[in-house]
Design an enzyme around this catalytic site. Structure first.
Site, PDB file in Angstrom:
ATOM      1  N   LEU A  57      -3.487   1.749   3.436  1.00 13.80           N
ATOM      2  CA  LEU A  57      -4.726   2.447   3.138  1.00 13.80           C
ATOM      3  C   LEU A  57      -5.526   1.573   2.188  1.00 13.80           C
ATOM      4  CD1 LEU A  57      -3.455   6.096   2.418  1.00 13.80           C
ATOM      5  CD2 LEU A  57      -4.481   5.252   4.542  1.00 13.80           C
ATOM      6  N   ASP A  58      -6.857   1.569   2.336  1.00 11.96           N
ATOM      7  CA  ASP A  58      -7.695   0.841   1.410  1.00 11.96           C
ATOM      8  C   ASP A  58      -7.426   1.304  -0.017  1.00 11.96           C
ATOM      9  OD1 ASP A  58      -8.887  -0.474   3.509  1.00 11.96           O
ATOM     10  OD2 ASP A  58     -10.657   0.813   3.558  1.00 11.96           O
ATOM     11  N   LYS A  59      -7.699   0.446  -0.965  1.00  8.93           N
ATOM     12  CA  LYS A  59      -7.473   0.756  -2.377  1.00  8.93           C
ATOM     13  C   LYS A  59      -8.092   2.097  -2.778  1.00  8.93           C
ATOM     14  CE  LYS A  59      -8.589  -0.971  -7.023  1.00  8.93           C
ATOM     15  NZ  LYS A  59      -9.226  -2.070  -7.791  1.00  8.93           N
ATOM     16  N   THR A  84      -9.017   4.577  -0.801  1.00  8.79           N
ATOM     17  CA  THR A  84      -8.672   5.683   0.085  1.00  8.79           C
ATOM     18  C   THR A  84      -7.362   6.298  -0.397  1.00  8.79           C
ATOM     19  OG1 THR A  84      -9.698   4.585   1.979  1.00  8.79           O
ATOM     20  CG2 THR A  84      -8.168   6.373   2.456  1.00  8.79           C
TER      21      THR A  84
END
Length: 322
Positions: free
Chosen positions: A146-148, A150
């Site tokens: 997951l993106d930082k 998110t």
């Protein structure tokens, strides 16, 4: 992150392996550094390998990492664990936590926290050898990311067999991932099916872009359902059919509804100047090792969503799209 860019001269006489060509340049990098620290290679805007042959007029762009640590260390970082057994740990990742060590974020990541939680020793990093082996050592147990910024559900593997078993489901898309998000704008309909190619934005290398009528980039598909609207804001649920970098953020921008708090694909909002990325992985259905049927994991709606939705309800009437 260091960046190298070079255009092969028009009078370049013959083809040559990319790594050998870069090493031959006065401002180039030796092959050892390329192998150990490289994060992305683009030739004429498309991903390439060090072994690719380059020719006259090719545009080469390379990103790499410096100062790779000798070890990835366990760190006592609190985790919100949703489920755990002998094979997997399912975590509700907090917003702001990086999934695995990389340039600029060599510690404080989910991997560092998991190593401590699992009682593991530090993992020695190698700086030469096959790229896949180098990256594997930095991402032990990481099946997807997951993106930082998110938050939400992420499943991790405690052993190699479980890692391969789970990774295969992500490759074959034999699972379901659902996210909730708050966007700026209203989608054209209550339900939609977005299908595009995703390419790196030629005007900004930190962004990606959804494009039609081309075979460039990677195919991406996102299903969405607009739950409700408040003025020019919408609460949306999406289900991913593919898993591309920044896919939801890019597709919402493409739809004309960029995610609130998205510093890359949206503008600051005067009503919510302190909003962070309003994107949360709320649900994951996946088969766990040893189980024939999928197990579904869900999380509660984050406080940041509740706070903004409360403000929206006070400012605007609720609308349901037809």
């Amino acid at each position: 992150m260091p960046f190298f860019s070079s255009k092969v001269p028009a009078d370049f006489p013959d083809s040559l392996r990319l790594d050998k060509y870069i090493a031959s340049l006065p401002n180039g990098m030796n092959r050892s550094k390329l192998k150990s620290g490289i994060t992305e290679i683009l030739v004429n805007g498309k991903k390439a390998k060090l072994s690719q042959k380059i020719k006259a007029k090719d545009q080469i762009d390379i990103q790499w990492e410096d100062n790779i640590p000798d070890d990835i260390i366990p760190q006592n970082i609190p985790l919100d664990i949703v489920y755990e057994d002998d094979n997997v740990t399912v975590v509700n990742k907090s917003q702001g936590m990086v999934t695995h060590p990389a340039c600029g974020n060599w510690d404080g990541t989910l991997v560092n926290a998991l190593l401590y939680h699992w009682g593991r020793d530090s993992i020695q990093q190698i700086k030469e050898g096959e790229e896949a082996e180098i990256l594997e050592r930095r991402r032990p147990g990481i099946v997807h990311r997951l993106d930082k910024d998110t938050s939400g559900i992420i499943v991790t593997a405690k052993n190699r067999d479980s890692e391969e078993y789970l990774q295969n489901q992500f490759k074959t898309k034999d699972l379901q991932k659902e996210y909730i998000l708050i966007v700026t704008g209203r989608p054209p309909a209550a339900y939609g099916d977005i299908r595009t190619q995703i390419i790196r934005d030629p005007k900004n290398r930190h962004r990606f872009k959804a494009v039609d009528n081309t075979e460039d980039g990677k195919y991406a598909r996102t299903l969405y359902h607009c739950i409700s609207c408040y003025g020019n804001y919408s609460l949306i649920r999406v289900r991913l059919k593919t898993g591309r970098t920044h896919q939801i953020r890019v597709h919402m921008k493409y739809l004309g509804c960029p995610i609130l708090g998205d510093s890359i694909y949206n503008k600051p909002d005067s009503r919510f100047p302190n909003a962070t990325l309003m994107l949360h992985s709320q649900k994951l259905s996946i088969k766990l090792p040893g189980n024939e049927n999928p197990t579904t994991f869900t999380t509660n709606i984050p406080d940041r969503f509740i706070e903004i939705e409360k403000k929206l309800k006070a400012m605007f009437p609720k609308t349901i799209l037809s």
